[in-house]
Design an enzyme around this catalytic site. Structure first.
Site, PDB file in Angstrom:
ATOM      1  N   LYS A 173      74.364 -11.969 -24.550  1.00 29.32           N
ATOM      2  CA  LYS A 173      75.094 -13.108 -23.998  1.00 29.32           C
ATOM      3  C   LYS A 173      74.145 -14.313 -24.064  1.00 29.32           C
ATOM      4  CE  LYS A 173      76.308 -15.952 -20.582  1.00 29.32           C
ATOM      5  NZ  LYS A 173      76.053 -17.171 -21.341  1.00 29.32           N
ATOM      6  N   GLY A 226      65.601 -17.093 -18.073  1.00 29.69           N
ATOM      7  CA  GLY A 226      66.359 -18.261 -17.623  1.00 29.69           C
ATOM      8  C   GLY A 226      65.736 -18.857 -16.375  1.00 29.69           C
ATOM      9  N   GLY A 231      67.874 -15.875 -12.076  1.00 29.88           N
ATOM     10  CA  GLY A 231      67.087 -14.648 -12.228  1.00 29.88           C
ATOM     11  C   GLY A 231      67.058 -13.814 -10.953  1.00 29.88           C
ATOM     12  N   GLU A 248      62.128 -13.163 -16.941  1.00 32.63           N
ATOM     13  CA  GLU A 248      61.122 -14.177 -17.243  1.00 32.63           C
ATOM     14  C   GLU A 248      61.726 -15.509 -16.847  1.00 32.63           C
ATOM     15  OE1 GLU A 248      59.291 -16.914 -18.095  1.00 32.63           O
ATOM     16  OE2 GLU A 248      59.918 -16.713 -20.183  1.00 32.63           O
ATOM     17  N   CYS A 282      58.977 -22.350 -21.313  1.00 29.02           N
ATOM     18  CA  CYS A 282      58.589 -21.755 -20.030  1.00 29.02           C
ATOM     19  C   CYS A 282      57.075 -21.813 -19.855  1.00 29.02           C
ATOM     20  CB  CYS A 282      59.095 -20.334 -19.915  1.00 29.02           C
ATOM     21  SG  CYS A 282      58.884 -19.397 -21.404  1.00 29.02           S
ATOM     22  N   GLU A 382      59.239 -26.742 -11.206  1.00 25.82           N
ATOM     23  CA  GLU A 382      59.428 -26.736 -12.655  1.00 25.82           C
ATOM     24  C   GLU A 382      60.414 -27.834 -13.029  1.00 25.82           C
ATOM     25  OE1 GLU A 382      61.716 -23.547 -14.615  1.00 25.82           O
ATOM     26  OE2 GLU A 382      60.079 -23.413 -16.064  1.00 25.82           O
TER      27      GLU A 382
HETATM   28  O1  TXE Z   1      69.461 -21.639 -16.940  1.00 27.44           O
HETATM   29  P1  TXE Z   1      70.302 -20.402 -16.435  1.00 27.44           P
HETATM   30  P2  TXE Z   1      69.970 -23.058 -17.495  1.00 27.44           P
HETATM   31  C1  TXE Z   1      65.074 -23.136 -16.239  1.00 27.44           C
HETATM   32  C2  TXE Z   1      64.775 -24.593 -16.442  1.00 27.44           C
HETATM   33  C3  TXE Z   1      66.125 -25.179 -16.641  1.00 27.44           C
HETATM   34  C4  TXE Z   1      66.932 -24.373 -15.653  1.00 27.44           C
HETATM   35  C5  TXE Z   1      68.405 -24.327 -15.896  1.00 27.44           C
HETATM   36  O2  TXE Z   1      64.162 -25.134 -15.294  1.00 27.44           O
HETATM   37  O3  TXE Z   1      66.201 -26.542 -16.384  1.00 27.44           O
HETATM   38  O4  TXE Z   1      66.385 -23.075 -15.731  1.00 27.44           O
HETATM   39  O5  TXE Z   1      68.695 -23.915 -17.229  1.00 27.44           O
HETATM   40  C6  TXE Z   1      73.088 -17.088 -17.963  1.00 27.44           C
HETATM   41  N1  TXE Z   1      74.606 -13.988 -14.145  1.00 27.44           N
HETATM   42  N2  TXE Z   1      64.957 -22.389 -17.475  1.00 27.44           N
HETATM   43  O6  TXE Z   1      71.120 -23.596 -16.712  1.00 27.44           O
HETATM   44  O7  TXE Z   1      71.537 -20.848 -15.747  1.00 27.44           O
HETATM   45  C7  TXE Z   1      73.333 -18.377 -18.731  1.00 27.44           C
HETATM   46  O8  TXE Z   1      74.630 -18.416 -19.244  1.00 27.44           O
HETATM   47  C8  TXE Z   1      74.044 -13.691 -15.336  1.00 27.44           C
HETATM   48  C9  TXE Z   1      63.711 -21.727 -17.698  1.00 27.44           C
HETATM   49  O9  TXE Z   1      70.240 -22.918 -18.925  1.00 27.44           O
HETATM   50  O10 TXE Z   1      69.351 -19.530 -15.725  1.00 27.44           O
HETATM   51  C10 TXE Z   1      72.267 -18.288 -19.796  1.00 27.44           C
HETATM   52  O11 TXE Z   1      72.657 -17.402 -20.828  1.00 27.44           O
HETATM   53  N3  TXE Z   1      73.690 -14.628 -16.245  1.00 27.44           N
HETATM   54  C11 TXE Z   1      63.837 -20.727 -18.755  1.00 27.44           C
HETATM   55  C12 TXE Z   1      71.088 -17.703 -19.012  1.00 27.44           C
HETATM   56  O12 TXE Z   1      71.673 -17.038 -17.891  1.00 27.44           O
HETATM   57  C13 TXE Z   1      73.902 -15.909 -15.936  1.00 27.44           C
HETATM   58  C14 TXE Z   1      64.628 -21.084 -19.952  1.00 27.44           C
HETATM   59  C15 TXE Z   1      70.078 -18.747 -18.512  1.00 27.44           C
HETATM   60  O13 TXE Z   1      70.788 -19.722 -17.797  1.00 27.44           O
HETATM   61  C16 TXE Z   1      74.476 -16.286 -14.693  1.00 27.44           C
HETATM   62  C17 TXE Z   1      65.845 -21.760 -19.588  1.00 27.44           C
HETATM   63  C18 TXE Z   1      74.822 -15.261 -13.785  1.00 27.44           C
HETATM   64  N4  TXE Z   1      75.362 -15.516 -12.591  1.00 27.44           N
HETATM   65  C19 TXE Z   1      65.949 -22.403 -18.391  1.00 27.44           C
HETATM   66  N5  TXE Z   1      74.543 -17.628 -14.656  1.00 27.44           N
HETATM   67  C20 TXE Z   1      62.539 -20.041 -19.124  1.00 27.44           C
HETATM   68  N6  TXE Z   1      62.193 -18.990 -18.409  1.00 27.44           N
HETATM   69  O14 TXE Z   1      61.893 -20.426 -20.063  1.00 27.44           O
HETATM   70  C21 TXE Z   1      74.041 -18.090 -15.833  1.00 27.44           C
HETATM   71  N7  TXE Z   1      73.671 -17.061 -16.610  1.00 27.44           N
END
Ligand code: TXE
Length: 498
Positions: A173, A226, A231, A248, A282, A382
């Site tokens: 996904k 994410g 997370g 992560e 990240c 962050e």
């Molecule tokens: O992340 P999300 P977003 C951080 C960074 C960024 C912020 C938001 O600070 O500005 O997160 O980014 C899926 N159950 N990072 O909105 O929402 C979502 O569809 C299961 C750091 O993009 O965490 C996507 O596929 N999954 C990071 C994934 O989770 C769910 C890299 C990440 O989305 C969900 C990216 C749920 N309830 C963002 N809701 C890093 N570690 O490098 C959403 N998703």
């Protein structure tokens, strides 16, 4: 032409009749493709396909599984330039980094392929005669891979490469910002010849598809990259099912500049660490902690270099930084800039949206530098954008205390020519990764990757020799060939074999 994609389930692209969403180029606003917002039934269908395929895939000899990974790596190499352009066009990182994203896929698939011929267990002596003990690594089952947008091919590759060679089937996904990269990634795997159902792609909302995947009873592990709030939510749901979960969740990574650092080397590293991928890694260096003796000099040089960065359409080879990935990202970063100004942090460079000409079509921000107080929000949270916070330290100990004062623990770095500081920092910095005389970014696939504290639990690590942990469990096997009942811990006088 804008292509309308379906869902990839059971080895075929399948039409979806429900609602759709668009993916766009963050530099130009151009619509690139449309994708389904999958329904619960469609997700369930994908998990069923993964479950059916798992039963055969787990019995495919691991070296044969590895050969398919190698074939995929060969095709990725052949299509590298084309795929890199998709990464840059959909995500917004400069084209050299787009190529890096795809190279990481190639590197990891080649590395993981070799695991098919290793995947070692142990043979262990028994306390009883004529008895042999060993351990095997077995795949956990169908798994869910939930990925973000910042490494839209490399992160799916880290997760899927390890899952596939371990013998797991998966449902991927991807982030709704980069489904095209995920689709093109899956197309290559399909071309490589993985059996139908071993890999499945389901696009859609995090709350429906993401949550649905984590909660699904047939899904036996989740690998998630994410944001920290999502997370934590995933971790809680996975705990209720008692399944494995790899998380992560980002960082607030610091580069420490000691007073004996080689200045040019330091500045090259800081610029790449802070503004590479427009700060949306990240592992991005979002804090620079400078020894007070060189503080003024470093800040002057930093401001000069930041103001000279070439920002524009990332497909243009001359550009050093592209846009941020989305309107939401832009809004979030601009909000942090306002927070910094309000809290009294000193703006040294940038601090605004870029306007005029081609900038008006995309999400372009000026690379930004703030001098901040160690307690301020810009020093702690962050931001995930091109904003660097600079802090002053009075000593090595003070610098390490500042570096460790945040809730994250992913990457860290120290620039020094003194062996004492280097070796102390390797142990003192509370993070999963420490670089000496290099910026906080630049992970290599043959080493473990992951963090401490709220970056994620320390029991799993992606990549490296630890990559299989997320997707396998240990089976212990006892073989008793004595021909009689033997009792461990009870037959303590059995000293001779036979
Ligand atoms: O992340 P999300 P977003 C951080 C960074 C960024 C912020 C938001 O600070 O500005 O997160 O980014 C899926 N159950 N990072 O909105 O929402 C979502 O569809 C299961 C750091 O993009 O965490 C996507 O596929 N999954 C990071 C994934 O989770 C769910 C890299 C990440 O989305 C969900 C990216 C749920 N309830 C963002 N809701 C890093 N570690 O490098 C959403 N998703």
């Amino acid at each position: 032409m804008v292509q309308d994609y379906g869902l990839f389930v059971g080895g075929k692209w399948r039409k979806s009749e429900g609602k759709r969403f668009e993916t766009q180029n963050p530099a130009t606003g151009e619509i690139l493709a449309t994708f389904p917002l999958a329904s619960k039934d469609e997700l369930n269908g994908a998990v069923r396909a993964a479950k059916d395929a798992f039963e055969k895939w787990k019995k495919t000899p691991a070296p044969r599984r590895g050969e398919l990974l190698l074939e995929a790596a060969r095709i990725f190499r052949q299509k590298k330039e084309d795929l890199a352009r998709t990464v840059t066009t959909e995500m917004g990182k400069v084209i050299a980094e787009g190529r890096g994203d795809v190279q990481e896929v190639i590197d990891f698939y080649e590395y993981a392929a070799g695991e098919g011929r290793r995947m070692f267990g142990e043979t262990v002596p028994s306390e009883l005669p004529s008895k042999m003990c060993m351990t095997l690594r077995l795949p956990v089952g169908p798994v869910g891979l939930i990925t973000p947008w910042n490494f839209p091919m490399a992160i799916p590759a880290w997760k899927s490469g390890a899952a596939l060679v371990a013998g797991c089937s998966f449902v991927l996904k991807p982030s709704s910002l980069t489904p095209l990269c995920a689709a093109r990634f899956v197309e290559v795997l399909d071309e490589a010849g993985f059996p139908p159902g071993v890999l499945n792609l389901v696009t859609g909302s995090g709350s429906l598809v993401g949550d649905g995947l984590v909660d699904h009873p047939e899904i036996r592990a989740i690998s998630f990259t994410g944001g920290v709030d999502t997370g934590k939510h995933v971790y809680e749901s996975a705990a209720k099912k008692m399944i494995k979960v790899g998380l992560e969740l980002g960082g607030k990574n610091a580069i420490i500049a000691m007073d004996d650092a080689k200045l040019d080397l330091l500045m090259d590293g800081v610029m790449f660490g802070a503004f590479g991928t427009a700060g949306q890694r990240c592992t991005a260096a979002s804090r620079l902690i400078v020894h007070q003796r060189i503080y003024e000099q470093v800040v002057d040089e930093l401001v000069e270099r930041t103001e000279k960065l070439r920002i524009g359409n990332p497909i243009d080879e001359k550009m050093e930084m592209g846009p941020v990935a989305s309107k939401d990202q832009e809004k979030k970063v601009l909000e942090y800039i306002e927070i910094g100004k309000k809290e009294g942090d000193k703006l040294l460079a940038g601090g605004h949206k870029l306007k005029g000409g081609a900038y008006d079509k995309g999400f372009f921000l000026a690379p930004t530098v703030f001098a901040v107080d160690r307690k301020s929000r810009l020093a702690q949270e962050e931001i995930f954008g091109p904003v660097l916070s600079v802090l002053k330290a009075t000593s090595y100990e003070d610098a390490v205390a500042i570096a460790n004062s945040v809730k994250y623990g992913l990457s860290s770095s120290i620039y020094t020519n003194d062996l004492r500081w280097s070796f102390r920092a390797m142990q003192d910095l509370d993070a999963g990764i420490t670089y000496i005389n290099a910026p906080t970014i630049g992970a290599e696939v043959q080493l473990p990757f992951g963090g401490t504290k709220e970056t994620g639990p320390t029991d799993t690590r992606e990549a490296g020799t630890t990559a299989l942990e997320e997707f396998t469990y240990w089976k212990t096997v006892y073989v008793d060939y004595s021909g009689r009942l033997q009792k461990a811990q009870i037959d303590t006088d059995k000293l001779v074999g036979g």
